[in-house]
Every structure is written in C-alpha cells, then in structure tokens.
Design an enzyme around this catalytic site. Structure first.
Site, short mmCIF file in Angstrom:
data_model
loop_
_atom_site.label_atom_id
_atom_site.label_comp_id
_atom_site.label_asym_id
_atom_site.label_seq_id
_atom_site.Cartn_x
_atom_site.Cartn_y
_atom_site.Cartn_z
N HIS A 87 0.83 -1.21 0.00
CA HIS A 87 0.00 0.00 0.00
C HIS A 87 0.87 1.25 0.00
CE1 HIS A 87 0.43 0.86 4.43
NE2 HIS A 87 0.50 -0.45 4.52
N ASP A 97 6.34 1.70 6.98
CA ASP A 97 5.08 1.03 6.71
C ASP A 97 4.24 1.98 5.86
OD1 ASP A 97 2.58 -0.18 6.78
OD2 ASP A 97 2.23 0.22 8.89
N GLU A 157 -5.09 1.33 2.69
CA GLU A 157 -4.92 0.21 3.61
C GLU A 157 -4.96 0.65 5.06
OE1 GLU A 157 -2.82 -2.73 6.13
OE2 GLU A 157 -2.30 -0.64 5.71
N GLU A 158 -4.41 1.82 5.36
CA GLU A 158 -4.31 2.26 6.75
C GLU A 158 -5.68 2.52 7.39
OE1 GLU A 158 -1.91 1.96 8.53
OE2 GLU A 158 -0.04 2.20 7.41
N ASP A 160 4.30 -6.26 3.68
CA ASP A 160 4.02 -5.21 4.67
C ASP A 160 5.00 -5.36 5.82
OD1 ASP A 160 2.66 -3.12 6.03
OD2 ASP A 160 0.76 -3.78 5.19
N HIS A 197 4.38 1.96 13.46
CA HIS A 197 3.47 3.11 13.56
C HIS A 197 4.00 4.19 14.49
CE1 HIS A 197 -0.57 1.45 11.82
NE2 HIS A 197 0.49 1.16 11.07
#
Length: 384
Positions: free
Chosen positions: A72, A189, A223-224, A244, A324
């Site tokens: 993504h 990410d 995607e997030e 990922d 994250h």
C-alpha cells in the site's frame, strides 16, 4: 529459476524517493503518479482505478490463475478537526497511531491556499510555564495541537490563511539511512514494501525472467483505514501475497533480518498451502526466515477476503521495530523479501485446479492428518 540478484542501490534510491512524497490516506495522487511512472519506465503496463490504486501487469505464460503481489502507498497522517481560539489546530488521526508519537512531529498542512509547515505539540509544551505539568499531561489526541508556522494567533488569522476543517496533515518522515544497513524513519510502513516490489520487478526485467502465469503488481491507497485490496483484484487472480511490516517487539517472533512470514493476523490464518510454499522456497533458496502471528494487525489481504474475493492470501514482512511510531528496519530484510518474491513468481504452479473459478473435487488440495512418528516408549526415561 533460482532467486535473482537484487539491486539494493536501486531499492534504496526508490525508498528515499518514496519517503519524500507525503501520502497520508486520502492524499495519495502524487505518490500514485510517481510509482505509476516508475512502473512504466520498468516496462510494465499500468492501469489505475478511479481513485488511484495501481495494477501493473507483467505477462506470463498464461493469464488463468494469475499471481498478485500487493503493497500500500498510503501512510498514517492526520486531519484538522477544529480551528482553535489560540490560532492552533485540533487534530484527529488518519489510521490508528498513538498521539505519543505525534508529539514533537514536524508536519505539513495541505490547504486550498497551499501548504503550511508546522509542529504537533502537547497542550502544555513549555516547562518554563507549566513546570512539572508537562510530565503529567495525559497522552491522547485531545492533548495535542498543531502549531502552524505562519501568522496564526487566533481563528480569524487561520481563516485568512485558508486553513479549514478537514484539511489533510502529513507527518514528516525524518529518514536516516545508516552505513550499517539500518533505516530509521516514519512511514516505512509501507513505503519500504513498495520499494521492495519495485526492486523485485527490476530484477525480473533485468534478467528477462519468465513466469508460468501473469503477475499483477498491486499498489493500494487506503490500507491504513482498512480498505486495502478490496476493490482492485480481478477474478483471474488465484493467489495474492501482501508485502508489509512485521512487528519486531517483545512477545513477537519477527526480526529485522530475513523474511518474517505471517501465519495469521487478527482476521485469522493465512492460506495454508501458499504459506507452506513460501516457507519451502526460503528453505530451498537459503533465504533466512522466521514465522510470526500478529494479534493486532490486518493487511491488504484481510480487506480482499472480507470483500468476498475467493483468493489464496499470504503475508511476507520486513521486521519493524516500533511500528506506527519511529520505525526502524534493516536492508537485509528488504533484500530478502525481494529475493523471495522473484523466486516465488518464477516457481511452477502447483495447484492447477486454481485456474478455475469453481471445479469438482478432482485436484483439490490435501492437508496432512497423519499421526506424527515418535521414538519414546512409555517405559523410556527421556533423561537417559
């Protein structure tokens, strides 16, 4: 064909370029253009969905039971929730991430009038004013605000700047590429996953690698926020591998080196046969790997299955420390992932039945249920 040689210099250059392009969910047009143009430069045929998800096809020996690799393009970010009386901005997150990692972040506000730079600060940011209260302020999005680097002392001046509720806020990645192979940055990410895919494509194009079926290289844009690959798959895709991040943390089996193969996430186990094949390729090609299960994690695969696509899915990851947040990875994992992708895509199709949307029992897969052989007898002392 064995695993191909990966151009790690190209991989690094692409990751650096991707990190320079802000792409929080909902504000991905620029990164879509960058990746689409690079895919075309590499020689692939590119198509975009209405909103900008990318499908680039590399032709194989046949179209049926095609394979897909997906990453993504979107990242975490924030939006303006409210213009505050003190001339600062209240925020809500885009995607799931803690305000703990937002404190002190440099950022960019995208308004109709143009972009503005700023900093996300706790409500009580000055020890000279609040003394020990700076250490007791709770953590949460209600306790931070965005200070815009422009004349913005009150709401009227924010209006004059053209900043409005709903404006997108991109968080600066602040990347560092160290000589020892470590990479530290926000948004690894999944900018790193995209770079891994581009490096794999380059290796296959440089070598002229042939594949038994078509390969669909998919790049999603939401995607997030849980959308992912829900709408980009076509019926001829029989298997899809998501690339990922894996979470390298206490209690996890992920690592910043080699490939971490996801066995399950919060939506359940990944496809048994596809996952087993990836493990076997790692063993045959001497690619370092480990397995892990992620309890608080979902990927592009989850959204595809939840949307009703009958596709085998698997997850291969690069281990990320502090996912994250202030993330760290190692080039060894990125190179290993690209190697695994090339080895998988050039490997034979083993489940020929998958070329059909529906079929009878003939050719259907089998999972082992044979009792394991054991050497210990009831009267044997294991200590002897």
């Amino acid at each position: 064909m064995p695993r191909l040689t990966i151009d790690t210099e190209y991989l690094t250059e692409q990751l650096k370029a991707l990190l320079k392009i802000p792409s929080p969910t909902g504000y991905t047009d620029t990164v879509v253009r960058h990746v689409a143009q690079e895919l075309e430069r590499l020689g692939l045929r590119v198509e975009l969905t209405r909103r900008g998800a990318i499908c680039a096809t590399r032709q194989g020996s046949r179209r049926a039971s095609a394979r897909a690799i997906v990453s993504h393009l979107d990242t975490l970010g924030a939006q303006v929730k409210r213009l505050k009386e003190n001339g600062r901005l209240e925020l809500v997150p885009i995607g799931h991430w803690s305000a703990r990692f937002a404190e002190g972040a440099r950022c960019m506000v995208f308004s109709d009038a143009g972009t503005y730079r700023g900093t996300i600060l706790p409500l009580k940011a000055s020890g000279h004013t609040y003394n020990e209260e700076v250490d007791t302020l709770p953590v949460g999005w209600d306790y931070v605000e965005l200070r815009v680097d422009a004349l913005s002392r009150d709401i009227s001046e924010l209006h004059r700047l053209g900043i409005e509720v709903g404006d997108t806020v991109a968080i600066e990645p602040q990347p560092e590429f160290l000589d020892n192979g470590y990479i530290v940055s926000r948004h690894l990410d999944n900018k790193a996953g995209v770079a891994v895919m581009l490096a794999a494509i380059k290796a296959m194009e440089d070598s002229g690698a042939a594949t038994p079926v078509d390969t669909h290289w998919l790049f999603t844009i939401a995607e997030e926020v849980g959308v992912g690959a829900a709408s980009i798959l076509t019926p001829d895709i029989a298997s899809m591998i998501a690339v990922d991040n894996g979470t390298s943390a206490p209690g996890q089996n992920s690592a910043e080196f080699g490939v971490t193969i996801g066995m399950a996430d919060q939506t359940g186990p990944f496809d048994y046969h596809l996952t087993k094949k990836l493990v076997r390729i790692c063993q045959d090609e001497d690619i370092r790997y480990q397995k892990d299960i992620f309890r608080y994690y979902r990927s592009d695969s989850a959204s595809a299955l939840e949307a009703g696509h009958d596709v085998r899915t698997a997850l291969i990851t690069f281990g990320v420390d502090a996912s994250h947040g202030y993330e760290r990875i190692h080039m060894h994992a990125l190179r290993s992932l690209s190697e695994l992708i090339t080895a998988y895509l050039t490997s034979p199709v083993e489940i020929e039945r998958d070329r059909n949307y529906h079929a009878g029992l003939k050719g259907f897969t089998r999972q082992p249920d044979v009792e394991a052989q054991q050497e210990l007898a009831s009267d044997t002392d294991p200590a002897e």
